[in-house]
Design an enzyme around this catalytic site. Structure first.
Site, PDB file in Angstrom:
ATOM      1  N   CYS A 100       0.893  -1.069   0.045  1.00 16.17           N
ATOM      2  CA  CYS A 100      -0.158  -0.113   0.167  1.00 16.17           C
ATOM      3  C   CYS A 100       0.816   1.257   0.098  1.00 16.17           C
ATOM      4  O   CYS A 100       1.737   1.270   0.940  1.00 16.17           O
ATOM      5  CB  CYS A 100      -0.964  -0.041   1.236  1.00 16.17           C
ATOM      6  SG  CYS A 100      -1.910   1.518   1.388  1.00 16.17           S
ATOM      7  N   CYS A 104      -3.421   7.427  -1.813  1.00 19.20           N
ATOM      8  CA  CYS A 104      -4.652   7.262  -2.224  1.00 19.20           C
ATOM      9  C   CYS A 104      -5.813   7.931  -1.572  1.00 19.20           C
ATOM     10  O   CYS A 104      -6.521   8.561  -1.878  1.00 19.20           O
ATOM     11  CB  CYS A 104      -5.160   6.007  -2.812  1.00 19.20           C
ATOM     12  SG  CYS A 104      -3.856   5.117  -3.713  1.00 19.20           S
ATOM     13  N   THR A 191      -3.810   3.728   7.513  1.00 18.95           N
ATOM     14  CA  THR A 191      -2.435   3.302   6.808  1.00 18.95           C
ATOM     15  C   THR A 191      -1.564   4.590   6.537  1.00 18.95           C
ATOM     16  O   THR A 191      -2.165   5.172   5.863  1.00 18.95           O
ATOM     17  CB  THR A 191      -2.714   2.497   5.713  1.00 18.95           C
ATOM     18  OG1 THR A 191      -3.473   1.364   5.785  1.00 18.95           O
ATOM     19  CG2 THR A 191      -1.541   1.860   4.987  1.00 18.95           C
ATOM     20  N   GLU A 257      -0.339   0.463   9.723  1.00 19.04           N
ATOM     21  CA  GLU A 257      -1.615   1.257  10.094  1.00 19.04           C
ATOM     22  C   GLU A 257      -1.495   1.807  11.772  1.00 19.04           C
ATOM     23  O   GLU A 257      -0.675   1.179  12.456  1.00 19.04           O
ATOM     24  CB  GLU A 257      -2.647   0.127  10.200  1.00 19.04           C
ATOM     25  CG  GLU A 257      -3.191  -0.115   8.934  1.00 19.04           C
ATOM     26  CD  GLU A 257      -2.383  -1.081   8.011  1.00 19.04           C
ATOM     27  OE1 GLU A 257      -1.491  -1.709   8.647  1.00 19.04           O
ATOM     28  OE2 GLU A 257      -2.161  -0.871   6.773  1.00 19.04           O
ATOM     29  N   HIS A 292     -12.658   5.659  -3.196  1.00 22.37           N
ATOM     30  CA  HIS A 292     -11.752   4.696  -2.626  1.00 22.37           C
ATOM     31  C   HIS A 292     -11.921   3.191  -3.185  1.00 22.37           C
ATOM     32  O   HIS A 292     -11.122   2.421  -3.184  1.00 22.37           O
ATOM     33  CB  HIS A 292     -11.833   4.943  -1.138  1.00 22.37           C
ATOM     34  CG  HIS A 292     -10.575   4.560  -0.669  1.00 22.37           C
ATOM     35  ND1 HIS A 292      -9.249   5.152  -0.821  1.00 22.37           N
ATOM     36  CD2 HIS A 292     -10.047   3.817   0.667  1.00 22.37           C
ATOM     37  CE1 HIS A 292      -8.240   4.579  -0.164  1.00 22.37           C
ATOM     38  NE2 HIS A 292      -8.483   3.865   0.698  1.00 22.37           N
ATOM     39  N   TYR A 296      -9.286   0.736  -5.355  1.00 22.23           N
ATOM     40  CA  TYR A 296      -8.689  -0.648  -5.138  1.00 22.23           C
ATOM     41  C   TYR A 296      -8.823  -1.214  -6.592  1.00 22.23           C
ATOM     42  O   TYR A 296      -8.000  -2.539  -6.543  1.00 22.23           O
ATOM     43  CB  TYR A 296      -9.797  -1.241  -4.208  1.00 22.23           C
ATOM     44  CG  TYR A 296      -9.440  -1.045  -2.767  1.00 22.23           C
ATOM     45  CD1 TYR A 296      -9.003   0.189  -2.525  1.00 22.23           C
ATOM     46  CD2 TYR A 296      -9.601  -1.794  -1.699  1.00 22.23           C
ATOM     47  CE1 TYR A 296      -8.418   0.438  -1.018  1.00 22.23           C
ATOM     48  CE2 TYR A 296      -9.195  -1.841  -0.403  1.00 22.23           C
ATOM     49  CZ  TYR A 296      -8.973  -0.405  -0.080  1.00 22.23           C
ATOM     50  OH  TYR A 296      -8.680  -0.236   1.203  1.00 22.23           O
ATOM     51  N   CYS A 299      -4.767  -0.215  -7.025  1.00 24.18           N
ATOM     52  CA  CYS A 299      -3.673  -0.363  -6.522  1.00 24.18           C
ATOM     53  C   CYS A 299      -3.637  -1.850  -6.122  1.00 24.18           C
ATOM     54  O   CYS A 299      -2.428  -2.665  -6.333  1.00 24.18           O
ATOM     55  CB  CYS A 299      -3.855   0.020  -5.183  1.00 24.18           C
ATOM     56  SG  CYS A 299      -5.224  -0.281  -4.012  1.00 24.18           S
ATOM     57  N   GLU A 447      -7.070  -5.754   4.170  1.00 24.22           N
ATOM     58  CA  GLU A 447      -7.509  -4.442   3.460  1.00 24.22           C
ATOM     59  C   GLU A 447      -8.672  -4.603   2.468  1.00 24.22           C
ATOM     60  O   GLU A 447      -9.485  -3.666   2.239  1.00 24.22           O
ATOM     61  CB  GLU A 447      -6.334  -3.375   3.257  1.00 24.22           C
ATOM     62  CG  GLU A 447      -6.785  -2.160   2.778  1.00 24.22           C
ATOM     63  CD  GLU A 447      -5.357  -1.571   2.528  1.00 24.22           C
ATOM     64  OE1 GLU A 447      -4.487  -1.036   3.644  1.00 24.22           O
ATOM     65  OE2 GLU A 447      -5.094  -1.189   1.499  1.00 24.22           O
TER      66      GLU A 447
END
Lengths: 482, 91
Positions: A100, A104, A191, A257, A292, A296, A299, A447
């Site tokens: 990650c 973003c 994160t 995180e 978001h 995904y 990413c 995640e």
């Protein structure tokens, strides 16, 4: 300074006095701790890639506010092309870090708040949009990494924020002053917050009038007084303290995180983006979650590219690459990964202009994208483990491999095909371990399940956006039902 | 004045070949040329837009080459770029 280099970013974080705790101790800086440094390195990559000609078309863009070239992570989307390039950039960053890369969430907060503050101002006569645009302009100019904090601890899930036994289980305004507000509460699962410059806080659910103090959005620097964070543990995290590289799997990049505590934090008026307008809390949540969930589709696909490559290499090194079932499993992994990408691109291509002028993704397709992400990476990891074989969880340590007496036995007995060094075989197996059940599994597996909202949250949105009535009409027409 | 060739890459999210190999081939075949990935003062003779796949999503509307612009989406396209550079009348 419109665009920092990676090194400038690292130094800028090192200069901040961010209060980080881990294993019961205060950490001086995320830049200098072996467990935290890989997280910072992932963000550093987003700065470094932006300076490379072969990546700049995705990594950079012209700001609509200043006309200057900026990092795309600080951009307000001006077209569906911007939305598509966002997903492509995320795939690229996932490929380069296998982790990650954290920026973003700030980008998605930027775009959700940009349009929500505009519409809130139109209805309530507030001035949040100007506050927010000023913040975005400064973020672009200083090339900040901005964390977006949405998830409250939530306490009893059956109760609204104002009905909780402990009123701080959702972050709230505890004092309204002439010059600003004081907030108390916490945000979970953040994160990369330990290596960010600023945090944007947003409410986590739609709210009613009784939850007025909880409908709050603002930005503060991460070294603000009374703000601190406690780092979350990850599977295999202390391998990073052992001073070896092979056993870590991905020794350069990662993500960590933190539970972030706001223990009576002051927010000045010019950094407030929502303050009691409960009717806009739901809009902000829905738009942020939509962006978001689109993210995904980029990413996780990039990380999936690395895992597929690692599985294919493991097959090569095991001498199993010609087996038809292995080939078919690789094909299945690619199919699943590209299906994720397809919905990421689709919800971007079908995006539309908001009243504020920026572009929003198609919410139905973005939620379909994330719903697939809650499933497919699990199947991809299952197939990777299948291809890798049991050695990915039973191999001896790097220290044993380097041991003068034990090492030769490991070299001899854990070799696969003769042409490939045993150490290379172990490296690729450790990378698969890292992604499927080590530190990177936090990002690639759990995640994928819960980040940007748990599966049921997407199903609610799919139900709302699914247009079932129109489908009924279609069926009636074909069946000739009046 | 040497031939000036401006290179512009797509972002490289899923390239089907090594895009930087195109630049390496150009530099090997045209050692006298001024080949740059970043903008310089004055006009460029050629613009080569090097894309990693047929989607060719690189933004290049703002780039002009006095003798033309070539969009490459595979290594095979290098031939047409090299031919265009060789045959151009830059007088």
């Amino acid at each position: 300074m419109a665009m920092m280099t990676g090194e400038q970013y690292v130094e800028s974080i090192r200069k901040m006095n961010i209060k980080i705790f881990m294993f019961g101790e205060k950490i001086s800086s995320a830049a200098d701790h072996p467990i935290l440094r890989p997280s910072l390195n992932s963000v550093k990559a987003t700065y470094d890639l932006a300076h490379k000609p072969e990546y700049e078309d995705l990594m950079t863009v012209k700001s609509h506010l200043t006309g200057k070239k900026i990092n795309r992570f600080a951009h307000i989307h001006q077209s569906t092309e911007d939305l598509v390039k966002k997903v492509k950039m995320q795939r690229l960053c996932g490929q380069k870090t296998a982790a990650c890369f954290q920026r973003c969430v700030g980008m998605d907060a930027f775009n959700a708040i940009f349009s929500t503050t505009f519409e809130c101002d139109q209805k309530h006569g507030t001035r949040y949009h100007k506050n927010f645009v000023d913040f975005v302009r400064e973020s672009q100019e200083k090339d900040w990494t901005v964390d977006g904090a949405m998830t409250d601890p939530k306490g009893d899930r059956g109760l609204s924020p104002s009905k909780q036994a402990d009123p701080d289980l959702y972050l709230r305004v505890v004092e309204r002053r002439k010059d600003g507000i004081v907030v108390r509460g916490a945000k979970a699962h953040q994160t990369g917050i330990c290596n960010s410059h600023q945090v944007i806080v947003m409410p986590t659910i739609a709210m009613g009038p009784e939850d007025r103090d909880y409908a709050v959005s603002f930005a503060v620097p991460l070294d603000t007084e009374n703000l601190f964070m406690i780092i979350g543990r990850q599977s295999c995290d202390t391998r990073k303290l052992e001073g070896t590289r092979l056993d870590v799997g991905n020794c350069e990049y990662g993500g960590v995180e933190a539970l972030t505590i706001f223990d009576n934090v002051f927010v000045p008026n010019n950094r407030i983006f929502l303050n009691g307008e409960t009717d806009f809390s739901g809009m902000l949540v829905e738009r942020f979650a939509g962006y978001h969930r689109q993210s995904y589709g980029g990413c996780k696909v990039g990380v999936g590219d690395v895992l597929i490559g690692a599985a294919a290499l493991a097959a090569d090194y095991n001498g199993a690459h010609k087996a038809s079932h292995v080939k078919d499993k690789i094909i299945e992994m690619i199919h699943l990964n590209e299906t994720l990408y397809s919905s990421g691109i689709a919800c971007s291509a079908e995006g539309f202009r908001t009243e504020a002028g920026n572009y929003l993704i198609d919410l139905l397709l973005a939620n379909v994208c994330k719903q697939n992400v809650t499933r497919f990476p699990y199947e991809i990891t299952r197939l990777a483990e299948d291809i890798a074989g049991g050695l990915m969880v039973t191999a001896p340590s790097e220290k044993d491999l380097r041991h003068p007496e034990l090492g030769p036995y490991i070299e001899k007995y854990l070799r696969g095909v003769a042409a490939v060094p045993t150490e290379d075989r172990l490296k690729i197996l450790r990378l698969i371990e890292n992604l499927t059940l080590g530190t990177a599994a936090v990002g690639y597996r759990t995640e994928s399940m819960h980040g940007a909202g748990s599966p049921q949250a997407q199903r609610i949105m799919i139900s709302r956006q699914g247009n079932v009535e129109q489908k009924k009409q279609l069926a009636k027409a074909i069946a000739r039902i009046q | 004045m040497p031939v000036r060739i401006r290179l512009k890459y797509c972002g490289g999210c899923n390239p089907r070949y090594d895009r930087t190999a195109i630049a390496a081939m150009l530099r090997a075949d045209f050692p006298q040329a001024d080949i740059a990935e970043t903008a310089k003062d004055g006009p460029d003779h050629f613009v080569a837009v090097i894309c990693g796949c047929p989607v060719a999503c690189a933004s290049h509307d703002d780039l002009r080459g006095l003798a033309g612009k070539t969009i490459l989406t595979s290594e095979k396209d290098y031939g047409k770029l090299a031919a265009a550079v060789r045959s151009a009348d830059l007088s």
